[in-house]
Motif scaffolding. Structure first.
Motif, PDB file in Angstrom:
ATOM      1  N   PRO A  53      35.440   8.488  52.955  1.00 36.09           N
ATOM      2  CA  PRO A  53      36.714   9.250  53.429  1.00 36.09           C
ATOM      3  C   PRO A  53      37.751   9.626  52.394  1.00 36.09           C
ATOM      4  CG  PRO A  53      35.985   7.334  54.795  1.00 36.09           C
ATOM      5  CD  PRO A  53      35.143   7.466  53.555  1.00 36.09           C
ATOM      6  N   ARG A  86      36.178  13.806  55.067  1.00 41.20           N
ATOM      7  CA  ARG A  86      35.343  12.978  53.908  1.00 41.20           C
ATOM      8  C   ARG A  86      35.164  13.951  52.649  1.00 41.20           C
ATOM      9  NH1 ARG A  86      32.189   8.363  55.487  1.00 41.20           N
ATOM     10  NH2 ARG A  86      32.886   7.898  57.607  1.00 41.20           N
ATOM     11  N   PRO A 115      43.561   7.526  58.598  1.00 39.62           N
ATOM     12  CA  PRO A 115      42.362   8.074  58.557  1.00 39.62           C
ATOM     13  C   PRO A 115      42.252   9.069  59.923  1.00 39.62           C
ATOM     14  CG  PRO A 115      42.051   5.627  59.042  1.00 39.62           C
ATOM     15  CD  PRO A 115      43.417   6.196  58.728  1.00 39.62           C
ATOM     16  N   ASP A 132      41.561  12.916  58.069  1.00 43.86           N
ATOM     17  CA  ASP A 132      40.396  12.638  58.746  1.00 43.86           C
ATOM     18  C   ASP A 132      38.991  12.985  58.176  1.00 43.86           C
ATOM     19  OD1 ASP A 132      40.736  15.165  59.546  1.00 43.86           O
ATOM     20  OD2 ASP A 132      39.909  14.831  61.461  1.00 43.86           O
TER      21      ASP A 132
END
Length: 384
Positions: A95, A75, A117, A73
């Motif tokens: 992401p 970035r 994600p 989850d």
């Protein structure tokens, strides 16, 4: 000779392009066409698209694993690029699952990528894991390791685990019902704060490649039935000494998860298990643009506040925000550093990413400091 049968049944056939692509595998008697067809039919979930997940996904894709799942989850940040080879400078801010999927597509168009994600939790882990034949864990925290282990054990699938910190790494295979699980080796997590994260302790970038590729080696052996997997064996790597050592361990008959009388029959609260603090009320934060304005006003004599760096001295040698003073988090929590801070003006704290500064803020609040905030995103956000 293999100690376990192949995990996956072979797929129907390979295309002509795939026969050429995997030619060097097909020449290996231990893999051959049947082994490659098993890889083609395999579904492997990689938890974490970071330091370990990057080389793992690269080599799983190159090996021809048919379906690759990616759970993350987070970035991409600039500080990831020293070791997370899936991602490039142009991916900063994206992401990680998207960047990973694009990288796998470039490496091997025959691989299907499934992105998740999300943060893996007790609520979604069983559903996500159910779609795969085995799981590779590339995470860096104990709560998720126990979660992945328990989800795999309750689902009856193998768990390929690795851990890295500084110059050292460990790798093993856990499979309840066929051998030990993670809890057999580590019945209880260490006390909170005893083991630093890579963000706090650092990690040699290339160490990720050594341990991530070792995980893929175990996955290939499990899928194809080739060789002897690291089930009941812990492999320890010291990059500075250039050594690999192997320790043997057995399934624990008293294991709470896979022992003869298990007490764990469903997923738990893993933050509570690992002694992590419950979710707390939000604390005051300062954004980068706001801090820049505050510093300019302070330089002009129009504002008073103290900017406090709560990192360690060696981190400050690498980077700092001009006009800050150093009072490490440990000194604040022990009380030794509290006397160094003024009580008659506001304090703004910062660390690397915001986690330690938030903890320090709460400690100062408990010590009676009223006007305390911290830099959102830490010095990483400041540099970005």
């Amino acid at each position: 000779m293999s100690t376990l049968p192949p995990l996956v049944e072979p797929a129907g056939q390979l295309s002509e392009e795939e026969l050429v692509r995997y030619d060097r595998h097909l020449l290996l008697p231990q893999i051959g066409l049947q082994g490659q067809l098993r890889l083609r039919n395999a579904r492997v979930l990689v938890v974490g698209a970071g330091g370990l997940g990057s080389p793992a996904l690269a080599y799983l894709a190159a090996a021809g694993v048919g379906v690759l799942g990616v759970v993350d989850d987070d970035r991409v940040e600039v500080s990831n690029l020293q070791r997370q080879i899936l991602h490039g400078t142009e991916d900063v801010g994206r992401p990680k699952v998207e960047s990973a999927a694009d990288a796998v597509a470039r490496w091997n168009p025959h691989v299907e990528v499934r992105t998740h994600p999300v943060r893996l939790t007790s609520e979604n882990a069983m559903e996500i894991v159910a779609g795969y034949d085995l799981v590779l864990d590339g995470t860096d925290n104990f709560a998720t390791r126990y979660l992945v282990n328990d989800a795999c054990a309750l689902s009856g699938i193998p768990y390929v685990w690795a851990s890295i910190l500084r110059f050292d790494g460990q790798v093993s295979v856990f499979w309840a019902g066929h051998g030990p699980c993670y809890r057999c080796l580590f019945p209880e997590p260490p006390p909170p704060g005893m083991v630093p994260s890579c963000a706090e302790g650092g990690v040699l970038g290339v160490l990720c490649a050594a341990l991530g590729s070792a995980q893929v080696n175990e996955a290939i052996k499990l899928v194809t039935g080739a060789g002897e997997p690291l089930l009941g064996r812990l492999q320890i790597h010291d990059a500075l000494a250039a050594t690999w050592h192997t320790l043997e361990f057995a399934a624990d008959p008293d294991c709470a998860l896979c022992g003869t009388d298990p007490t764990i029959t469903e997923l738990q609260d893993y933050e509570e298990l690992c002694g992590l603090p419950p979710v707390q009320e939000p604390v005051p934060t300062v954004e980068v643009a706001e801090l820049r304005t505050m510093l300019a006003e302070r330089a002009e004599g129009r504002r008073r506040f103290t900017l406090v760096d709560v990192r360690e001295p060696h981190e400050r040698e690498v980077s700092l925000i001009d006009g800050s003073v150093l009072v490490p988090k440990g000194a604040i929590e022990s009380g030794d550093g509290v006397a160094l801070l003024p009580r008659d003006e506001p304090l703004v704290l910062y660390c690397r990413s915001g986690a330690r500064s938030e903890q320090s803020l709460r400690a100062l609040r408990a010590a009676g400091f009223a006007e305390v905030s911290h830099l959102e995103g830490g010095i990483l956000a400041w540099q970005a």
